[in-house]
Design a protein around this motif. Structure first.
Motif, PDB file in Angstrom:
ATOM      1  N   SER A 115       5.058  11.216   4.508  1.00 49.71           N
ATOM      2  CA  SER A 115       3.768  10.863   3.905  1.00 49.71           C
ATOM      3  C   SER A 115       3.197   9.648   4.601  1.00 49.71           C
ATOM      4  O   SER A 115       3.870   8.635   4.729  1.00 49.71           O
ATOM      5  CB  SER A 115       3.953  10.590   2.421  1.00 49.71           C
ATOM      6  OG  SER A 115       4.837   9.538   2.203  1.00 49.71           O
ATOM      7  N   ILE A 116       1.969   9.741   5.082  1.00 56.53           N
ATOM      8  CA  ILE A 116       1.331   8.621   5.774  1.00 56.53           C
ATOM      9  C   ILE A 116       0.585   7.768   4.771  1.00 56.53           C
ATOM     10  O   ILE A 116       0.620   6.567   4.858  1.00 56.53           O
ATOM     11  CB  ILE A 116       0.364   9.143   6.850  1.00 56.53           C
ATOM     12  CG1 ILE A 116       1.117  10.009   7.843  1.00 56.53           C
ATOM     13  CG2 ILE A 116      -0.318   7.993   7.559  1.00 56.53           C
ATOM     14  CD1 ILE A 116       2.211   9.332   8.597  1.00 56.53           C
ATOM     15  N   ASN A 133       0.815  -1.219   0.000  1.00 59.13           N
ATOM     16  CA  ASN A 133       0.000   0.000   0.000  1.00 59.13           C
ATOM     17  C   ASN A 133       0.848   1.269   0.000  1.00 59.13           C
ATOM     18  O   ASN A 133       0.308   2.373   0.137  1.00 59.13           O
ATOM     19  CB  ASN A 133      -0.925   0.012   1.216  1.00 59.13           C
ATOM     20  CG  ASN A 133      -2.020  -1.036   1.109  1.00 59.13           C
ATOM     21  OD1 ASN A 133      -2.490  -1.352   0.013  1.00 59.13           O
ATOM     22  ND2 ASN A 133      -2.429  -1.583   2.242  1.00 59.13           N
ATOM     23  N   LYS A 134       2.192   1.077  -0.114  1.00 54.14           N
ATOM     24  CA  LYS A 134       3.140   2.202  -0.192  1.00 54.14           C
ATOM     25  C   LYS A 134       3.050   3.125   1.019  1.00 54.14           C
ATOM     26  O   LYS A 134       3.079   4.357   0.902  1.00 54.14           O
ATOM     27  CB  LYS A 134       2.938   2.983  -1.494  1.00 54.14           C
ATOM     28  CG  LYS A 134       3.158   2.151  -2.751  1.00 54.14           C
ATOM     29  CD  LYS A 134       3.116   2.993  -3.994  1.00 54.14           C
ATOM     30  CE  LYS A 134       3.252   2.124  -5.256  1.00 54.14           C
ATOM     31  NZ  LYS A 134       4.464   1.305  -5.258  1.00 54.14           N
ATOM     32  N   ARG A 135       2.920   2.535   2.183  1.00 52.23           N
ATOM     33  CA  ARG A 135       2.974   3.311   3.419  1.00 52.23           C
ATOM     34  C   ARG A 135       4.419   3.701   3.712  1.00 52.23           C
ATOM     35  O   ARG A 135       5.363   3.005   3.311  1.00 52.23           O
ATOM     36  CB  ARG A 135       2.431   2.493   4.586  1.00 52.23           C
ATOM     37  CG  ARG A 135       0.964   2.123   4.467  1.00 52.23           C
ATOM     38  CD  ARG A 135       0.086   3.302   4.787  1.00 52.23           C
ATOM     39  NE  ARG A 135      -1.321   2.922   4.888  1.00 52.23           N
ATOM     40  CZ  ARG A 135      -2.302   3.764   5.163  1.00 52.23           C
ATOM     41  NH1 ARG A 135      -2.027   5.032   5.391  1.00 52.23           N
ATOM     42  NH2 ARG A 135      -3.556   3.352   5.225  1.00 52.23           N
ATOM     43  N   SER A 136       4.619   4.780   4.435  1.00 51.37           N
ATOM     44  CA  SER A 136       5.964   5.199   4.818  1.00 51.37           C
ATOM     45  C   SER A 136       6.501   4.278   5.907  1.00 51.37           C
ATOM     46  O   SER A 136       5.741   3.563   6.573  1.00 51.37           O
ATOM     47  CB  SER A 136       5.925   6.633   5.332  1.00 51.37           C
ATOM     48  OG  SER A 136       5.275   6.687   6.595  1.00 51.37           O
ATOM     49  N   ILE A 171       1.694   1.133  12.620  1.00 49.42           N
ATOM     50  CA  ILE A 171       0.652   0.126  12.401  1.00 49.42           C
ATOM     51  C   ILE A 171       1.096  -1.228  12.960  1.00 49.42           C
ATOM     52  O   ILE A 171       0.327  -1.921  13.637  1.00 49.42           O
ATOM     53  CB  ILE A 171       0.319   0.012  10.901  1.00 49.42           C
ATOM     54  CG1 ILE A 171      -0.366   1.297  10.418  1.00 49.42           C
ATOM     55  CG2 ILE A 171      -0.571  -1.195  10.619  1.00 49.42           C
ATOM     56  CD1 ILE A 171      -0.515   1.386   8.915  1.00 49.42           C
ATOM     57  N   ALA A 172       2.342  -1.606  12.690  1.00 56.71           N
ATOM     58  CA  ALA A 172       2.852  -2.888  13.185  1.00 56.71           C
ATOM     59  C   ALA A 172       2.922  -2.906  14.708  1.00 56.71           C
ATOM     60  O   ALA A 172       2.670  -3.939  15.339  1.00 56.71           O
ATOM     61  CB  ALA A 172       4.229  -3.165  12.586  1.00 56.71           C
TER      62      ALA A 172
END
Length: 331
Positions: free
Chosen positions: A330-331, A106-109, A116-117
């Motif tokens: 970027s989130i 999802n191309k998260r930073s 999130i983890a």
């Protein structure tokens, strides 16, 4: 026909080899700590790493095959050897590797992925320890506090029985132990949260490193030395400091815990800054190893890097703000 078919089957063989290697590594990381918890129990903290690597390197569909089979093999062996309880604990880290891979796709930073983890691991461990507490009909948190206090008391008794210590040294040990017995119950939440953060950070950094070595396009993230926290995060440090210094208990205790957690997070950034500076100065790898070892061994080194990570908000040691830090903010 053979010429046309060769590349297809070569690709299939490569996938099969990668799947088998992932299966073996994951099964070993799951099973070995369960079989030898006293010696290599720490190895279970690396369970997310092979899960993350397999799912990103092979893709969700093909990567899930060695992950699934590795879990089944480890579970079967654990049942045979009677090590299933420890294996269940190791399995609580599998969702972290899945969360990593999902964020990559999802191309998260890196920062958003780590957050999130962290939440995934916190929920996973909360469910595990809550279930264990219900099963044993005991409060595990209170039990942990009692065990720590008993350990400190026993250690102090051993020092007091030692005839080799000077009276001044022994008095210093007594004061230190008394302080620990007072403050550890207050800061234990921060210690536990920091443990979660370190587990997530270690797997995230190693996973990105391994995937970059395999193929730089496998992850959208920059090298670790370019990772950077969002600048507004520093206000959490300020808020925690104000609560600790100016407000009465229990808010001051909450502020103290906040400062410890923030210091842990900014240590990660401080280490990235140190890695960037060593790279800029072209320090040889053989010299970097003892430098990193001294940082981790010396308490002052950890404090200095935490402070370095905080002031980077204004100092911008790596000039990332000038370059436009899209990867990290970027989130």
């Amino acid at each position: 026909v053979n010429v046309l078919a060769a590349p297809y089957f070569q690709g299939r063989h490569k996938d099969s080899d990668a799947q088998f290697a992932g299966l073996v590594v994951l099964a070993a990381v799951l099973l070995l700590p369960a079989l030898f918890p006293g010696k290599i129990g720490w190895l279970s903290s690396l369970v997310p790493l092979p899960v993350f690597y397999c799912l990103v390197n092979l893709g969700i569909q093909r990567g899930s095959i060695p992950v699934r089979n590795g879990i089944f093999i480890a579970a079967g062996a654990a049942v045979i050897f009677g090590s299933l309880p420890m294996l269940i604990f190791s399995l609580t880290l599998v969702p972290v590797g899945i969360a990593f891979s999902t964020c990559v796709f999802n191309k998260r930073s890196p920062v958003a992925t780590g957050f999130i983890a962290f939440l995934v691991l916190a929920v996973s461990w909360l469910l595990y320890w809550s279930g264990l507490a219900l099963l044993l009909q005991t409060n595990l948190y209170s039990t942990l506090l009692t065990e720590i206090d008993m350990g400190l008391h026993s250690g102090l008794m051993l020092y007091e029985e030692s005839a080799e210590l000077a009276p001044e040294t022994l008095e210093g040990v007594r004061v230190a132990v008394d302080l620990l017995r007072v403050y550890i119950p207050k800061i234990l939440p921060a210690i536990l949260i920091s443990g979660l953060l370190i587990t997530v950070w270690l797997n995230l950094v190693l996973g990105n490193l391994l995937l970059k070595k395999k193929d730089s396009k496998l992850t959208p993230w920059p090298e670790y030395q370019e990772w950077k926290l969002p600048d507004p995060f520093v206000w959490l440090v300020v808020l925690s400091g104000v609560m600790f210094l100016l407000l009465p208990a229990p808010l001051s205790t909450l502020g103290l815990n906040g400062l410890i957690v923030c210091s842990t997070i900014y240590f990660f950034q401080g280490l990235a800054i140190a890695a960037s500076l060593l790279n800029r100065w072209s320090v040889p790898g053989l010299i970097r190893v003892p430098i990193y070892a001294l940082i981790f061994i010396q308490t002052y080194g950890i404090i200095v890097l935490s402070f370095l990570g905080m002031i980077d908000v204004w100092a911008d040691f790596r000039k990332l703000n000038q370059a436009g830090d899209k990867h990290n903010n970027s989130i």
